[in-house]
Scaffold this motif. Structure first.
Motif, PDB file in Angstrom:
ATOM      1  N   UNK A  64       0.669  -1.169   0.093  1.00 16.27           N
ATOM      2  CA  UNK A  64       0.054   0.072  -0.171  1.00 16.27           C
ATOM      3  C   UNK A  64       0.930   1.262  -0.027  1.00 16.27           C
ATOM      4  N   UNK A  65       1.985   1.175  -0.019  1.00 12.22           N
ATOM      5  CA  UNK A  65       2.940   2.553   0.019  1.00 12.22           C
ATOM      6  C   UNK A  65       3.059   2.934  -1.367  1.00 12.22           C
ATOM      7  N   UNK A  66       3.687   4.081  -1.371  1.00 13.31           N
ATOM      8  CA  UNK A  66       3.545   4.721  -2.622  1.00 13.31           C
ATOM      9  C   UNK A  66       4.973   4.746  -3.302  1.00 13.31           C
ATOM     10  N   UNK A  67       5.186   3.869  -4.514  1.00 11.70           N
ATOM     11  CA  UNK A  67       6.663   3.636  -4.591  1.00 11.70           C
ATOM     12  C   UNK A  67       7.063   5.083  -5.362  1.00 11.70           C
ATOM     13  N   UNK A  68       8.401   5.368  -5.237  1.00 12.12           N
ATOM     14  CA  UNK A  68       8.935   6.401  -5.784  1.00 12.12           C
ATOM     15  C   UNK A  68      10.120   6.167  -6.914  1.00 12.12           C
ATOM     16  N   UNK A  69      10.380   6.916  -7.916  1.00  9.49           N
ATOM     17  CA  UNK A  69      11.285   6.742  -8.824  1.00  9.49           C
ATOM     18  C   UNK A  69      12.504   6.107  -7.984  1.00  9.49           C
ATOM     19  N   UNK A  70      13.133   4.917  -8.571  1.00  5.89           N
ATOM     20  CA  UNK A  70      14.335   4.614  -7.852  1.00  5.89           C
ATOM     21  C   UNK A  70      15.497   5.501  -7.878  1.00  5.89           C
ATOM     22  N   UNK A  71      15.560   6.389  -8.775  1.00  3.68           N
ATOM     23  CA  UNK A  71      16.510   7.300  -8.647  1.00  3.68           C
ATOM     24  C   UNK A  71      16.644   8.065  -7.568  1.00  3.68           C
ATOM     25  N   UNK A  72      15.354   8.280  -7.099  1.00  5.60           N
ATOM     26  CA  UNK A  72      15.223   9.260  -5.797  1.00  5.60           C
ATOM     27  C   UNK A  72      15.094   8.538  -4.416  1.00  5.60           C
ATOM     28  N   UNK A  73      15.097   7.165  -4.637  1.00  3.54           N
ATOM     29  CA  UNK A  73      14.582   6.425  -3.390  1.00  3.54           C
ATOM     30  C   UNK A  73      15.949   6.299  -2.629  1.00  3.54           C
TER      31      UNK A  73
END
Ligand code: FMN
Length: 191
Positions: free
Chosen positions: A182-191
């Motif tokens: 249920x989390x909102x994924x972020x672009x991996x470049x920003x994670x």
């Protein structure tokens, strides 16, 4: 928007802890989301050879089980690598599958990179060690791969267990499984 999840089971045994944890998390998917499950050891990928800088560079489209995996991968908005921790990293079947992404990146007309960009990569992992930092190399492998492919990053759900079924004793992992997707994924470049 409804999501299409592909769960790739990377354990070399069935009914293991990683699969149990992944299924606990998948039970919470909202109505409308779909889930497909594939067990990597049941699919025969050809041995991987790096032909990028040879006359093999332009590969024909894959056939057989490789095509099944490719099609399933491209049909998923959300890809879940459910890999046990093997020597601090992903299992052999998962590594083999990821190596084949390089072939797909070089398959003419497939546009694998463009089509994977913007999808979400998630991980689920069981490990023997109660100290989850032992899985840092696996987490790094998946997160960096997501970044390379310009994917979003959902994170890795971790739980501890050795023998099949032992994951049930990790009540904290079970609690995390309830909300993992249920989390909102972020672009991996920003994670
Ligand atoms: C080849 C192999 C390597 C393993 N390496 C590690 C490791 O590096 N760290 C760890 O904590 N557990 C390690 N384990 C234990 C497994 O991660 C653990 O038993 C886990 O529950 C297996 O997941 P599964 O039940 O989904 O197959 C290893 C197990 C195997 C078979």
């Amino acid at each position: 928007m409804a999501r299409n999840f592909l769960f790739l089971l990377g354990s070399t045994r069935s009914g293991g802890n990683t699969e149990t944890l992944a299924r606990q998390a998948a039970e919470q998917l909202p109505e409308g989301d779909s889930a497909r499950w594939l067990r990597l050891v049941d699919l025969e990928l050809p041995g991987f050879r790096d032909g990028r800088h040879t006359e093999e560079r332009d590969r024909p489209a894959p056939t057989g089980d490789a095509a099944t995996l490719l099609d399933a991968t491209l049909a998923a908005t959300d890809l879940v690598i459910a890999s046990p921790l093997y020597w601090y990293s992903v299992s052999t079947p998962v590594k083999h599958y990821l190596d084949h992404w390089v072939n797909w990146l070089y398959t003419p007309g497939l546009d694998f990179a463009q089509r994977m960009a913007g999808r979400t990569l998630w991980g689920v992992t069981a490990l023997a060690d109660p100290d989850h930092s032992a899985a840092d190399p696996l987490v790094g492998t998946l997160r960096h791969s997501a970044r390379y492919m310009k994917m979003n990053w959902g994170g890795v759900l971790l739980g501890s267990g050795v023998r099949p079924g032992e994951i049930a004793q990790d009540t904290e992992a079970a609690a995390r499984a309830k909300t993992f997707f249920s989390s909102t994924p972020k672009p991996a470049a920003l994670a």
